[in-house]
Design a protein around this motif. Structure first.
Motif, PDB file in Angstrom:
ATOM      1  N   ALA A  39      44.120  19.965   5.755  1.00  0.00           N
ATOM      2  CA  ALA A  39      43.948  18.720   6.516  1.00  0.00           C
ATOM      3  C   ALA A  39      45.132  18.486   7.442  1.00  0.00           C
ATOM      4  CB  ALA A  39      43.798  17.534   5.563  1.00  0.00           C
ATOM      5  N   THR A  40      44.845  18.169   8.693  1.00  0.00           N
ATOM      6  CA  THR A  40      45.911  17.782   9.625  1.00  0.00           C
ATOM      7  C   THR A  40      46.216  16.295   9.507  1.00  0.00           C
ATOM      8  OG1 THR A  40      44.302  17.374  11.406  1.00  0.00           O
ATOM      9  CG2 THR A  40      45.265  19.588  11.261  1.00  0.00           C
ATOM     10  N   HIS A  41      45.241  15.533   9.017  1.00  0.00           N
ATOM     11  CA  HIS A  41      45.384  14.094   8.806  1.00  0.00           C
ATOM     12  C   HIS A  41      44.605  13.730   7.545  1.00  0.00           C
ATOM     13  CE1 HIS A  41      45.793  14.771  13.143  1.00  0.00           C
ATOM     14  NE2 HIS A  41      46.530  13.667  13.205  1.00  0.00           N
ATOM     15  N   VAL A  42      45.046  12.709   6.830  1.00  0.00           N
ATOM     16  CA  VAL A  42      44.291  12.164   5.705  1.00  0.00           C
ATOM     17  C   VAL A  42      44.104  10.676   5.948  1.00  0.00           C
ATOM     18  CG1 VAL A  42      44.200  11.770   3.218  1.00  0.00           C
ATOM     19  CG2 VAL A  42      45.182  13.903   4.095  1.00  0.00           C
ATOM     20  N   LEU A  43      42.841  10.235   5.963  1.00  0.00           N
ATOM     21  CA  LEU A  43      42.489   8.857   6.280  1.00  0.00           C
ATOM     22  C   LEU A  43      41.882   8.179   5.059  1.00  0.00           C
ATOM     23  CD1 LEU A  43      40.657   9.530   9.677  1.00  0.00           C
ATOM     24  CD2 LEU A  43      43.100   9.048   9.320  1.00  0.00           C
ATOM     25  N   GLY A  44      42.020   6.856   5.020  1.00  0.00           N
ATOM     26  CA  GLY A  44      41.371   6.113   3.946  1.00  0.00           C
ATOM     27  C   GLY A  44      39.874   6.274   3.981  1.00  0.00           C
ATOM     28  N   SER A  45      39.295   6.284   5.170  1.00  0.00           N
ATOM     29  CA  SER A  45      37.857   6.493   5.331  1.00  0.00           C
ATOM     30  C   SER A  45      37.568   6.903   6.760  1.00  0.00           C
ATOM     31  CB  SER A  45      37.070   5.225   4.984  1.00  0.00           C
ATOM     32  OG  SER A  45      37.017   4.343   6.076  1.00  0.00           O
ATOM     33  N   VAL A  46      36.321   7.293   6.992  1.00  0.00           N
ATOM     34  CA  VAL A  46      35.903   7.701   8.336  1.00  0.00           C
ATOM     35  C   VAL A  46      35.981   6.540   9.322  1.00  0.00           C
ATOM     36  CG1 VAL A  46      33.431   7.204   8.044  1.00  0.00           C
ATOM     37  CG2 VAL A  46      34.155   9.080   9.532  1.00  0.00           C
ATOM     38  N   ALA A  47      36.016   5.312   8.817  1.00  0.00           N
ATOM     39  CA  ALA A  47      36.122   4.142   9.702  1.00  0.00           C
ATOM     40  C   ALA A  47      37.408   4.173  10.515  1.00  0.00           C
ATOM     41  CB  ALA A  47      36.054   2.853   8.873  1.00  0.00           C
ATOM     42  N   GLU A  48      38.427   4.914  10.051  1.00  0.00           N
ATOM     43  CA  GLU A  48      39.704   4.986  10.756  1.00  0.00           C
ATOM     44  C   GLU A  48      39.726   6.069  11.837  1.00  0.00           C
ATOM     45  OE1 GLU A  48      42.784   5.504   7.847  1.00  0.00           O
ATOM     46  OE2 GLU A  48      41.961   3.949   6.532  1.00  0.00           O
ATOM     47  N   LEU A  49      38.680   6.889  11.891  1.00  0.00           N
ATOM     48  CA  LEU A  49      38.701   8.039  12.800  1.00  0.00           C
ATOM     49  C   LEU A  49      38.700   7.665  14.282  1.00  0.00           C
ATOM     50  CD1 LEU A  49      38.764  11.124  12.944  1.00  0.00           C
ATOM     51  CD2 LEU A  49      36.265  11.110  12.842  1.00  0.00           C
ATOM     52  N   PRO A  50      37.880   6.712  14.740  1.00  0.00           N
ATOM     53  CA  PRO A  50      37.910   6.395  16.173  1.00  0.00           C
ATOM     54  C   PRO A  50      39.309   6.006  16.665  1.00  0.00           C
ATOM     55  CG  PRO A  50      35.967   5.437  15.168  1.00  0.00           C
ATOM     56  CD  PRO A  50      36.816   5.960  14.040  1.00  0.00           C
ATOM     57  N   ALA A  51      40.023   5.214  15.894  1.00  0.00           N
ATOM     58  CA  ALA A  51      41.371   4.798  16.318  1.00  0.00           C
ATOM     59  C   ALA A  51      42.310   5.988  16.345  1.00  0.00           C
ATOM     60  CB  ALA A  51      41.901   3.712  15.375  1.00  0.00           C
ATOM     61  N   LEU A  52      42.203   6.887  15.348  1.00  0.00           N
ATOM     62  CA  LEU A  52      43.044   8.081  15.330  1.00  0.00           C
ATOM     63  C   LEU A  52      42.842   8.913  16.582  1.00  0.00           C
ATOM     64  CD1 LEU A  52      44.854  10.223  13.904  1.00  0.00           C
ATOM     65  CD2 LEU A  52      42.736  11.176  12.955  1.00  0.00           C
ATOM     66  N   LEU A  53      41.584   9.088  16.987  1.00  0.00           N
ATOM     67  CA  LEU A  53      41.311   9.936  18.147  1.00  0.00           C
ATOM     68  C   LEU A  53      41.784   9.288  19.436  1.00  0.00           C
ATOM     69  CD1 LEU A  53      37.838  11.481  17.289  1.00  0.00           C
ATOM     70  CD2 LEU A  53      40.134  12.269  16.733  1.00  0.00           C
ATOM     71  N   ARG A  54      41.701   7.988  19.521  1.00  0.00           N
ATOM     72  CA  ARG A  54      42.208   7.310  20.719  1.00  0.00           C
ATOM     73  C   ARG A  54      43.722   7.477  20.846  1.00  0.00           C
ATOM     74  NH1 ARG A  54      39.214   2.545  19.040  1.00  0.00           N
ATOM     75  NH2 ARG A  54      37.068   2.748  19.756  1.00  0.00           N
ATOM     76  N   GLU A  55      44.390   7.535  19.711  1.00  0.00           N
ATOM     77  CA  GLU A  55      45.856   7.634  19.718  1.00  0.00           C
ATOM     78  C   GLU A  55      46.367   9.058  19.809  1.00  0.00           C
ATOM     79  OE1 GLU A  55      46.737   5.757  16.028  1.00  0.00           O
ATOM     80  OE2 GLU A  55      46.092   3.760  16.703  1.00  0.00           O
ATOM     81  N   SER A  56      45.470  10.064  19.588  1.00  0.00           N
ATOM     82  CA  SER A  56      45.909  11.462  19.578  1.00  0.00           C
ATOM     83  C   SER A  56      46.197  11.932  20.992  1.00  0.00           C
ATOM     84  CB  SER A  56      44.829  12.338  18.947  1.00  0.00           C
ATOM     85  OG  SER A  56      44.643  12.007  17.598  1.00  0.00           O
ATOM     86  N   PRO A  57      47.303  12.673  21.162  1.00  0.00           N
ATOM     87  CA  PRO A  57      47.643  13.168  22.508  1.00  0.00           C
ATOM     88  C   PRO A  57      46.652  14.233  22.972  1.00  0.00           C
ATOM     89  CG  PRO A  57      49.107  14.097  20.847  1.00  0.00           C
ATOM     90  CD  PRO A  57      48.267  13.064  20.141  1.00  0.00           C
TER      91      PRO A  57
END
Length: 244
Positions: free
Chosen positions: A226-244
């Motif tokens: 895993a490159t990232h570990v999230l509490g749930s898939v609900a956090e994924l959209p924000a992660l992708l917006r913040e990823s360079p």
């Protein structure tokens, strides 16, 4: 002034500037909660082949099923029952039982999963839902949730040549079928199991996100790539917006 620098030359559109435009999501444990239906369906499948509940043999086989969550179910049954004929009988019984239990209304979305998928697509990303179940079971789950049109594409192992996780085949099939990105490093994979992580890394995905709503914990997800570990898939959209 060169053609590339003239004021009339159009710049990239918003869609062209989005990175990680292809998102491949697991279902059970990641976007879908099945309330222990795998264990209940396995009990029926095992009984069909003469493995009695409450015996050491049953407990050992169930533990293997749980430890290999995310793997193609037919592959699991090949390991457990030895011959192809017995594996196919067990798999058919499992899929039938699971489908009946799904119809009982026990399958629910992981909280925030539907909104996350809608948000990802609204951001201009292509979303693919994948599973280790057979197509008939995947369709039963999608139908029970009203999700048949939620994602851009749905895939099961048979759609990718028959090999499920931890092989990269479903991720690569999503890459080839959608044409959403030109480079596998622009693919995002998210799942709740070690096999999801292995599948994503073997496919060359740039982001492989583990989620803590399913079978495996942070240590197992990280250990398997895993490159990232999230509490749930609900956090994924924000992660992708913040990823360079």
């Amino acid at each position: 002034m060169s053609p590339e620098t003239t004021p009339d030359t159009p710049g990239p559109t918003a869609a062209e500037t989005i990175r990680h435009k292809l998102v491949v999501l697991d279902m059970a444990g990641t976007t879908v909660s099945d309330g222990g239906l795998v264990e209940r369906a396995f009990e029926r499948a095992a009984a069909h082949l003469g493995v009695e509940a409450g015996t050491p043999d049953h407990a050992e086989k169930l533990r293997y099923v749980l430890d290999t969550m995310g793997e193609s179910k037919i592959s699991v049954f090949r390991h457990l029952f030895g011959t192809e004929e017995r594996a196919r009988r067990a798999n058919a019984a499992f899929e039938e039982a699971y489908g009946e239990l799904v119809d009982g209304g026990l399958v629910t979305p992981v909280p925030g999963a539907r909104a996350a998928i809608e948000e990802l697509r609204a951001d201009g990303r292509t979303v693919v839902l994948t599973t280790g179940f057979a197509r008939v079971t995947q369709d039963a789950i999608l139908g029970a949730l009203g999700w048949r049109d939620l994602a851009d594409l749905t895939l099961c192992p048979a759609d990718a040549g028959g090999r499920g996780r931890p092989y990269p085949d479903m991720v690569l099939t999503a890459f080839l079928r959608t044409g959403a990105v030109a480079d596998v490093r622009e693919v995002v994979v998210a799942g709740d199991t070690a096999y999801d992580m292995l599948s994503g890394r073997r496919a060359g995905a740039g982001i492989v996100a583990g989620v803590l709503t399913g079978a495996h914990g942070r240590a197992a997800l990280t250990e398997h790539g895993a490159t990232h570990v999230l509490g749930s898939v609900a956090e994924l959209p924000a992660l992708l917006r913040e990823s360079p």
